[in-house]
Design an enzyme around this catalytic site. Structure first.
Site, PDB file in Angstrom:
ATOM      1  N   LYS A 111       0.823  -1.216   0.000  1.00 52.87           N
ATOM      2  CA  LYS A 111       0.000   0.000   0.000  1.00 52.87           C
ATOM      3  C   LYS A 111       0.855   1.264   0.000  1.00 52.87           C
ATOM      4  O   LYS A 111       0.437   2.289  -0.540  1.00 52.87           O
ATOM      5  CB  LYS A 111      -0.964  -0.002   1.191  1.00 52.87           C
ATOM      6  CG  LYS A 111      -1.968  -1.139   1.098  1.00 52.87           C
ATOM      7  CD  LYS A 111      -3.362  -0.738   1.485  1.00 52.87           C
ATOM      8  CE  LYS A 111      -4.337  -1.770   0.979  1.00 52.87           C
ATOM      9  NZ  LYS A 111      -5.448  -2.039   1.835  1.00 52.87           N
ATOM     10  N   LYS A 192      -6.568 -11.085  -5.476  1.00 48.84           N
ATOM     11  CA  LYS A 192      -7.629 -11.166  -4.463  1.00 48.84           C
ATOM     12  C   LYS A 192      -8.867 -10.379  -4.874  1.00 48.84           C
ATOM     13  O   LYS A 192      -8.747  -9.281  -5.425  1.00 48.84           O
ATOM     14  CB  LYS A 192      -7.056 -10.573  -3.154  1.00 48.84           C
ATOM     15  CG  LYS A 192      -7.941 -10.729  -1.950  1.00 48.84           C
ATOM     16  CD  LYS A 192      -7.353 -10.025  -0.727  1.00 48.84           C
ATOM     17  CE  LYS A 192      -7.644  -8.539  -0.726  1.00 48.84           C
ATOM     18  NZ  LYS A 192      -7.542  -7.885   0.574  1.00 48.84           N
ATOM     19  N   LYS A 195     -12.666  -5.211  -1.905  1.00 48.10           N
ATOM     20  CA  LYS A 195     -13.714  -4.178  -1.834  1.00 48.10           C
ATOM     21  C   LYS A 195     -13.322  -2.896  -2.541  1.00 48.10           C
ATOM     22  O   LYS A 195     -14.151  -2.120  -2.943  1.00 48.10           O
ATOM     23  CB  LYS A 195     -14.023  -3.701  -0.417  1.00 48.10           C
ATOM     24  CG  LYS A 195     -13.918  -4.585   0.719  1.00 48.10           C
ATOM     25  CD  LYS A 195     -14.305  -3.800   1.995  1.00 48.10           C
ATOM     26  CE  LYS A 195     -14.001  -4.598   3.221  1.00 48.10           C
ATOM     27  NZ  LYS A 195     -12.628  -4.397   3.696  1.00 48.10           N
TER      28      LYS A 195
HETATM   29  P1  TYM Z   1     -10.592  -6.418   5.562  1.00 55.29           P
HETATM   30  O1  TYM Z   1     -11.692  -5.484   5.837  1.00 55.29           O
HETATM   31  O2  TYM Z   1      -9.655  -6.099   4.433  1.00 55.29           O
HETATM   32  O3  TYM Z   1     -11.186  -7.834   5.288  1.00 55.29           O
HETATM   33  C1  TYM Z   1     -12.055  -8.412   6.228  1.00 55.29           C
HETATM   34  C2  TYM Z   1     -11.815  -9.904   6.301  1.00 55.29           C
HETATM   35  O4  TYM Z   1     -12.092 -10.510   5.042  1.00 55.29           O
HETATM   36  C3  TYM Z   1     -10.953 -11.233   4.606  1.00 55.29           C
HETATM   37  N1  TYM Z   1     -10.888 -11.131   3.148  1.00 55.29           N
HETATM   38  C4  TYM Z   1     -10.926 -12.164   2.327  1.00 55.29           C
HETATM   39  N2  TYM Z   1     -11.006 -13.483   2.568  1.00 55.29           N
HETATM   40  C5  TYM Z   1     -11.027 -14.287   1.484  1.00 55.29           C
HETATM   41  N3  TYM Z   1     -10.982 -13.844   0.208  1.00 55.29           N
HETATM   42  C6  TYM Z   1     -10.903 -12.528  -0.064  1.00 55.29           C
HETATM   43  N4  TYM Z   1     -10.870 -12.088  -1.316  1.00 55.29           N
HETATM   44  C7  TYM Z   1     -10.878 -11.620   1.023  1.00 55.29           C
HETATM   45  N5  TYM Z   1     -10.812 -10.273   1.110  1.00 55.29           N
HETATM   46  C8  TYM Z   1     -10.815  -9.991   2.432  1.00 55.29           C
HETATM   47  C9  TYM Z   1      -9.761 -10.554   5.279  1.00 55.29           C
HETATM   48  O5  TYM Z   1      -8.650 -11.394   5.352  1.00 55.29           O
HETATM   49  C10 TYM Z   1     -10.353 -10.238   6.634  1.00 55.29           C
HETATM   50  O6  TYM Z   1     -10.325 -11.366   7.471  1.00 55.29           O
HETATM   51  N6  TYM Z   1      -7.209  -5.460   9.072  1.00 55.29           N
HETATM   52  C11 TYM Z   1      -8.441  -6.162   8.814  1.00 55.29           C
HETATM   53  C12 TYM Z   1      -9.551  -5.766   9.783  1.00 55.29           C
HETATM   54  C13 TYM Z   1      -9.173  -5.895  11.188  1.00 55.29           C
HETATM   55  C14 TYM Z   1      -9.060  -7.108  11.946  1.00 55.29           C
HETATM   56  C15 TYM Z   1      -8.699  -6.706  13.254  1.00 55.29           C
HETATM   57  C16 TYM Z   1      -9.259  -8.440  11.631  1.00 55.29           C
HETATM   58  C17 TYM Z   1      -8.878  -4.876  12.038  1.00 55.29           C
HETATM   59  N7  TYM Z   1      -8.588  -5.353  13.267  1.00 55.29           N
HETATM   60  C18 TYM Z   1      -8.492  -7.661  14.259  1.00 55.29           C
HETATM   61  C19 TYM Z   1      -9.055  -9.389  12.645  1.00 55.29           C
HETATM   62  C20 TYM Z   1      -8.684  -8.990  13.933  1.00 55.29           C
HETATM   63  C21 TYM Z   1      -8.903  -5.858   7.403  1.00 55.29           C
HETATM   64  O7  TYM Z   1      -8.560  -4.861   6.842  1.00 55.29           O
HETATM   65  O8  TYM Z   1      -9.763  -6.720   6.890  1.00 55.29           O
END
Ligand code: TYM
Length: 326
Positions: A111, A192, A195
């Site tokens: 990023k 991947k 969003k």
């Molecule tokens: P985020 O919002 O990018 O994604 C949320 C969750 O979805 C999973 N994910 C996917 N899994 C499978 N295939 C995909 N294409 C895909 N895209 C996203 C991500 O791995 C995630 O589990 N940093 C985190 C949010 C967060 C968090 C935390 C998670 C903040 N604090 C503490 C766990 C524990 C994030 O940006 O996820």
């Protein structure tokens, strides 16, 4: 009872990848753990976001969690930004995290390359995530593969802190889906599904019109091998569709493969499209019921109260251990 926790950040509408890689795991673990599920809205601030759109997305996330089958009586659901002790704990942890560790994170490296004016928040992002996990002593953290490294860093930070100041944190384990840990973009099945992807053709949003989503599946990139097999290396597009169909129908990948032996990609895509269309129709109708009631506010008030108490206790304990108290 052991604790499970995860969060999703509202930088765009929730996708099928988020559902399969994260929300569904929380649903599957329901009742087996004390469960915490939140909206990581502070994490959304690490990249430029329109405040009005960001604000609107927050309640949509909660409504969608519930529409996806998360039972609010079995999970503590809350907003990260409503718990001021979480960023406060994050500061304490930042002072126990090395710059080298944070700057080695893959997501930071990727990023920070995309925008020359990246913020300090992008660097400290995984420390805030460690705080999310450690304040409540989560044992298990279900995430997609892209977040695995961050959970491992949280564990390292906790371990170091425990050794330096005394046992105060539970060491969290990452929990990854065997097949759905990375759902791929339908147009480019080597990357991947995200969003924040600009080309919506490769991404299925949980808010997509079911007919539009079906046509995205029908147009998904495949290959010329003309056989339906789970082989992510040589057939990434077909394997991705198999994973999506299997995750949404709870049918084994092998049994879907058997069903389509000798059949063409058109028939297979129609089958996957039907599963995805039905799934979206179902969750969207539930979403409309929830979002038009005042249930979401009640759920968030409850989550705020429970988690603020937990994080306050942890913050006070940590401050004492570190010597910053009256
Ligand atoms: P985020 O919002 O990018 O994604 C949320 C969750 O979805 C999973 N994910 C996917 N899994 C499978 N295939 C995909 N294409 C895909 N895209 C996203 C991500 O791995 C995630 O589990 N940093 C985190 C949010 C967060 C968090 C935390 C998670 C903040 N604090 C503490 C766990 C524990 C994030 O940006 O996820």
């Amino acid at each position: 009872m052991k604790r499970v926790l995860t969060g999703l950040k509202p930088t765009g509408d929730l996708t099928l990848g988020n559902y399969i890689g994260s929300i569904k795991l929380m649903k599957d673990l329901e009742g087996k753990y004390e469960s915490y599920l939140f909206v990581a809205d502070l994490h959304a601030l690490t990249v430029p976001n329109d405040p009005v759109l960001l604000h609107e997305r927050i309640k949509k996330f909660i409504g969608m969690y519930i529409a996806c089958g998360i039972d609010p009586t079995k999970h503590v659901i809350y907003l990260q930004s409503e718990n001021a002790y979480i960023p406060a704990i994050s500061w304490l942890l930042e002072c126990s995290t090395y710059y080298g560790e944070a700057s080695r994170m893959i997501q930071f490296k990727e990023k920070s390359k995309q925008n020359a004016n990246f913020t300090v928040g992008l660097l400290t992002y995984p420390v805030l995530m460690a705080s999310d996990i450690l304040y409540c002593d989560a044992d298990l953290v279900p995430v997609g593969i892209d977040q695995k490294q961050h959970v491992e860093l949280a564990r390292d930070i906790a371990d170091r802190f425990n050794k330096r100041f005394g046992e105060v944190f539970t060491l969290p384990d990452v929990y990854i889906n065997e097949h759905g840990a990375k759902i791929y973009d339908l147009q480019d099945p080597t990357k991947k599904m995200s969003k924040t992807e600009e080309n919506p053709k490769g991404v299925i949003s949980l808010f997509d019109d079911p007919e539009v989503a079906k046509s995205k599946i029908m147009k998904a990139t495949t290959d010329s091998l003309a056989t339906i097999k789970y082989d992510p290396e040589n057939q990434p597009g077909i394997s991705n569709l198999l994973t999506i169909a299997s995750s949404l129908s709870n049918e084994d990948i092998d049994s879907i493969v058997n069903k389509f032996e000798g059949k063409g990609y058109g028939d297979f895509k129609k089958y996957v499209a039907e599963i995805v269309g039905n799934f979206l129709t179902d969750i969207q109708s539930k979403y409309n019921d929830i979002i038009n009631s005042n249930k979401v506010d009640e759920i968030l008030d409850n989550g705020k109260e429970i988690t603020t108490k937990l994080a306050k206790d942890k913050y006070e304990k940590l401050s004492k251990m570190m010597g910053v108290y009256r």
